[in-house]
Design a protein around this motif. Sequence first.
Motif, PDB file in Angstrom:
ATOM      1  N   ASN A  79       0.832  -1.208   0.000  1.00  0.00           N
ATOM      2  CA  ASN A  79       0.000   0.000   0.000  1.00  0.00           C
ATOM      3  C   ASN A  79       0.865   1.255   0.000  1.00  0.00           C
ATOM      4  O   ASN A  79       0.492   2.269   0.603  1.00  0.00           O
ATOM      5  N   GLU A  80       2.006   1.210  -0.662  1.00  0.00           N
ATOM      6  CA  GLU A  80       2.927   2.337  -0.659  1.00  0.00           C
ATOM      7  C   GLU A  80       2.298   3.576  -1.287  1.00  0.00           C
ATOM      8  O   GLU A  80       1.405   3.483  -2.130  1.00  0.00           O
ATOM      9  N   VAL A  81       2.835   4.733  -0.857  1.00  0.00           N
ATOM     10  CA  VAL A  81       2.484   6.017  -1.462  1.00  0.00           C
ATOM     11  C   VAL A  81       3.775   6.769  -1.774  1.00  0.00           C
ATOM     12  O   VAL A  81       4.848   6.417  -1.261  1.00  0.00           O
ATOM     13  N   ILE A  82       3.661   7.771  -2.611  1.00  0.00           N
ATOM     14  CA  ILE A  82       4.812   8.630  -2.912  1.00  0.00           C
ATOM     15  C   ILE A  82       4.624   9.931  -2.132  1.00  0.00           C
ATOM     16  O   ILE A  82       3.718  10.721  -2.426  1.00  0.00           O
ATOM     17  N   TRP A  83       5.495  10.143  -1.129  1.00  0.00           N
ATOM     18  CA  TRP A  83       5.383  11.356  -0.335  1.00  0.00           C
ATOM     19  C   TRP A  83       5.821  12.586  -1.135  1.00  0.00           C
ATOM     20  O   TRP A  83       5.157  13.615  -1.113  1.00  0.00           O
ATOM     21  N   SER A  84       6.924  12.448  -1.836  1.00  0.00           N
ATOM     22  CA  SER A  84       7.427  13.597  -2.599  1.00  0.00           C
ATOM     23  C   SER A  84       8.316  13.102  -3.733  1.00  0.00           C
ATOM     24  O   SER A  84       8.799  11.965  -3.713  1.00  0.00           O
ATOM     25  N   CYS A  96      -6.204  10.276  -1.849  1.00  0.00           N
ATOM     26  CA  CYS A  96      -5.386  10.431  -0.639  1.00  0.00           C
ATOM     27  C   CYS A  96      -6.240  10.846   0.555  1.00  0.00           C
ATOM     28  O   CYS A  96      -5.750  11.486   1.508  1.00  0.00           O
ATOM     29  N   SER A  97      -7.524  10.505   0.544  1.00  0.00           N
ATOM     30  CA  SER A  97      -8.441  10.955   1.591  1.00  0.00           C
ATOM     31  C   SER A  97      -8.142  10.356   2.957  1.00  0.00           C
ATOM     32  O   SER A  97      -8.590  10.888   3.984  1.00  0.00           O
ATOM     33  N   SER A  98      -7.388   9.257   3.015  1.00  0.00           N
ATOM     34  CA  SER A  98      -7.084   8.635   4.306  1.00  0.00           C
ATOM     35  C   SER A  98      -5.937   9.320   5.029  1.00  0.00           C
ATOM     36  O   SER A  98      -5.613   8.950   6.163  1.00  0.00           O
ATOM     37  N   PHE A  99      -5.305  10.310   4.407  1.00  0.00           N
ATOM     38  CA  PHE A  99      -4.200  11.030   5.034  1.00  0.00           C
ATOM     39  C   PHE A  99      -4.712  12.411   5.476  1.00  0.00           C
ATOM     40  O   PHE A  99      -5.069  13.244   4.637  1.00  0.00           O
ATOM     41  N   ASN A 100      -4.699  12.632   6.798  1.00  0.00           N
ATOM     42  CA  ASN A 100      -5.308  13.832   7.343  1.00  0.00           C
ATOM     43  C   ASN A 100      -4.352  15.006   7.452  1.00  0.00           C
ATOM     44  O   ASN A 100      -4.754  16.157   7.268  1.00  0.00           O
ATOM     45  N   VAL A 103      -0.464  15.393   2.955  1.00  0.00           N
ATOM     46  CA  VAL A 103      -1.015  14.784   1.740  1.00  0.00           C
ATOM     47  C   VAL A 103       0.121  14.318   0.842  1.00  0.00           C
ATOM     48  O   VAL A 103       0.994  15.117   0.478  1.00  0.00           O
ATOM     49  N   PRO A 104       0.158  13.031   0.490  1.00  0.00           N
ATOM     50  CA  PRO A 104       1.231  12.521  -0.377  1.00  0.00           C
ATOM     51  C   PRO A 104       1.168  13.133  -1.783  1.00  0.00           C
ATOM     52  O   PRO A 104       0.143  13.644  -2.231  1.00  0.00           O
ATOM     53  N   HIS A 105       2.296  13.046  -2.481  1.00  0.00           N
ATOM     54  CA  HIS A 105       2.364  13.467  -3.880  1.00  0.00           C
ATOM     55  C   HIS A 105       1.456  12.588  -4.748  1.00  0.00           C
ATOM     56  O   HIS A 105       0.790  13.086  -5.664  1.00  0.00           O
ATOM     57  N   SER A 106       1.421  11.284  -4.464  1.00  0.00           N
ATOM     58  CA  SER A 106       0.562  10.359  -5.217  1.00  0.00           C
ATOM     59  C   SER A 106       0.206   9.166  -4.348  1.00  0.00           C
ATOM     60  O   SER A 106       1.067   8.579  -3.693  1.00  0.00           O
ATOM     61  N   CYS A 107      -1.078   8.826  -4.371  1.00  0.00           N
ATOM     62  CA  CYS A 107      -1.567   7.649  -3.653  1.00  0.00           C
ATOM     63  C   CYS A 107      -2.029   6.560  -4.617  1.00  0.00           C
ATOM     64  O   CYS A 107      -2.668   5.585  -4.203  1.00  0.00           O
ATOM     65  N   VAL A 153       9.326   7.273  -0.741  1.00  0.00           N
ATOM     66  CA  VAL A 153       8.246   6.286  -0.652  1.00  0.00           C
ATOM     67  C   VAL A 153       7.888   6.074   0.814  1.00  0.00           C
ATOM     68  O   VAL A 153       8.772   5.936   1.672  1.00  0.00           O
ATOM     69  N   GLY A 154       6.603   6.073   1.127  1.00  0.00           N
ATOM     70  CA  GLY A 154       6.142   5.872   2.487  1.00  0.00           C
ATOM     71  C   GLY A 154       5.010   4.879   2.575  1.00  0.00           C
ATOM     72  O   GLY A 154       4.637   4.224   1.596  1.00  0.00           O
ATOM     73  N   ASN A 155       4.469   4.771   3.796  1.00  0.00           N
ATOM     74  CA  ASN A 155       3.375   3.846   4.095  1.00  0.00           C
ATOM     75  C   ASN A 155       3.799   2.393   3.896  1.00  0.00           C
ATOM     76  O   ASN A 155       2.998   1.532   3.522  1.00  0.00           O
ATOM     77  N   VAL A 156       5.097   2.161   4.126  1.00  0.00           N
ATOM     78  CA  VAL A 156       5.629   0.803   4.040  1.00  0.00           C
ATOM     79  C   VAL A 156       5.317   0.080   5.350  1.00  0.00           C
ATOM     80  O   VAL A 156       5.297   0.681   6.423  1.00  0.00           O
ATOM     81  N   GLU A 157       5.066  -1.214   5.285  1.00  0.00           N
ATOM     82  CA  GLU A 157       4.730  -1.982   6.475  1.00  0.00           C
ATOM     83  C   GLU A 157       5.809  -1.849   7.542  1.00  0.00           C
ATOM     84  O   GLU A 157       6.997  -1.687   7.232  1.00  0.00           O
TER      85      GLU A 157
END
Length: 446
Positions: A79-84, A96-100, A103-107, A153-157
């Motif tokens: 479920n990775e995302v690109i932070w920047s 990216c609605s689950s990030f309060n 906000v990542p660059h791309s979800c 890259v973020g949201n890594v397990e």
Amino acid sequence: MNTTTSRVWRYFQLLPFIMICRFSDCYDPLDPNGSITVIFDTLKYTHDGYVARVTIQNNYQYRHVEEPGWKLGWTWAKNEVIWSMAGAFAIQQGNCSSFNYQVPHSCKPDPVIVDLMSDAPAQNRSDGCCRGGILSSWAINPSASYSSFKITVGNVEENCTGSKPLNLTLAASGPGYTCGPVMDSSPTVYSVIGGRREEQVLRTWISTCTYSSYVASKTPICCVSLSTFYNPTITSCPSCSCGCRVADPLATSCISEGVFPSNLLDIDLIHCTDHMCPLRVHWHIMNIYVSHWRVKLTVSNFNYGKDYSDWNVLVQHPGFGQPSTAFSFNSTIIPTVGVPDIALFWGKAFHNTNILKADKGGVGSVTTEILLQKDSSSFTLGNGWGFPRAIYFNGENCRMPLPDTFPMLPNSSLNRRTSNFLFLLMFSFYLSIQDVLCVLNHFSLL
């Protein structure tokens, strides 16, 4: 030899040329090691992922990536995302609605990345970026044959250093590339402090992408015509070399002579010809001298909606085993194992790097004369030796005429040595006849 046997024998003579044409649709014997590699180098780990440098390296000798440039895509394993990002951007942000808070660059689970343009702001750039997705071929300009960008890259397990991306795709000026799986590789080592120190990245993944002209297009984009100074016959491109299209008065297929619509929106619209190719390469043998011979190479653009910038033409010909000079193009010899005598030509800066599209005044073209040194052990104008074995435009194999249609060398063009030999042979035969007549005349007087 009867007619059927003659036709079978002619087919087997042409079979190698037919096999090479079909084989090159999926494999290029003139550049067997050509590929584009995509390299993921992990530079450091973060609290929820990693920072990586992604490099797209063009290893093709003469196939470049032209406008509109490359597009790189993949599917995340988790479920990775690109932070920047720096040096490139994802064309869609996704949900990216689950990030309060941040906000990542791309979800997107399957992001598509494109290069920044050369005028990108300094804060958005990274080393080796911002070429507008254009990659030069390795033989022409190695320093512009790669592009790179940084990605966070973020949201890594938890307690995981990340998983390799899946289903890598590369679109480079259109379809045609197929990428292999992303594999583990030895970590990349690079130099710092002016080359006095070596540093190693934490981890390296690599994928190799190869090109197939048949996947890109079912028909060629160019063809070859031939002519010589010693034969008035011009060998035209084979009919329907790039597919057959009917001349359409509404100009939805091709533009026939004398018809020119006011609004040209279709970039695939071309001038109506027998070959129906956007491009034609013409090879003309101009003259021969004592130690050299001269040819003229012309590339014509029949496309009404597209200019060809940073073009190149590859020619395989045994004459390039000797020194040669191109007067209006840049040129170099391509070292290829097993297939010798390959020359690469491209335009000179501020002169002819752009082949203009066709218009009312005719087709756009570029041309050069080439002076080649003779090799006394191999040079000949007979049996089609003076014509290329293969011609490529921008890495695409151009349709060649069949060998039995090449302009033939007439008997009157035999070289001086052969003519002298024939003269002596005929003179000797004449003397022999005179001797026989003299003997007969002698016996008739007895």
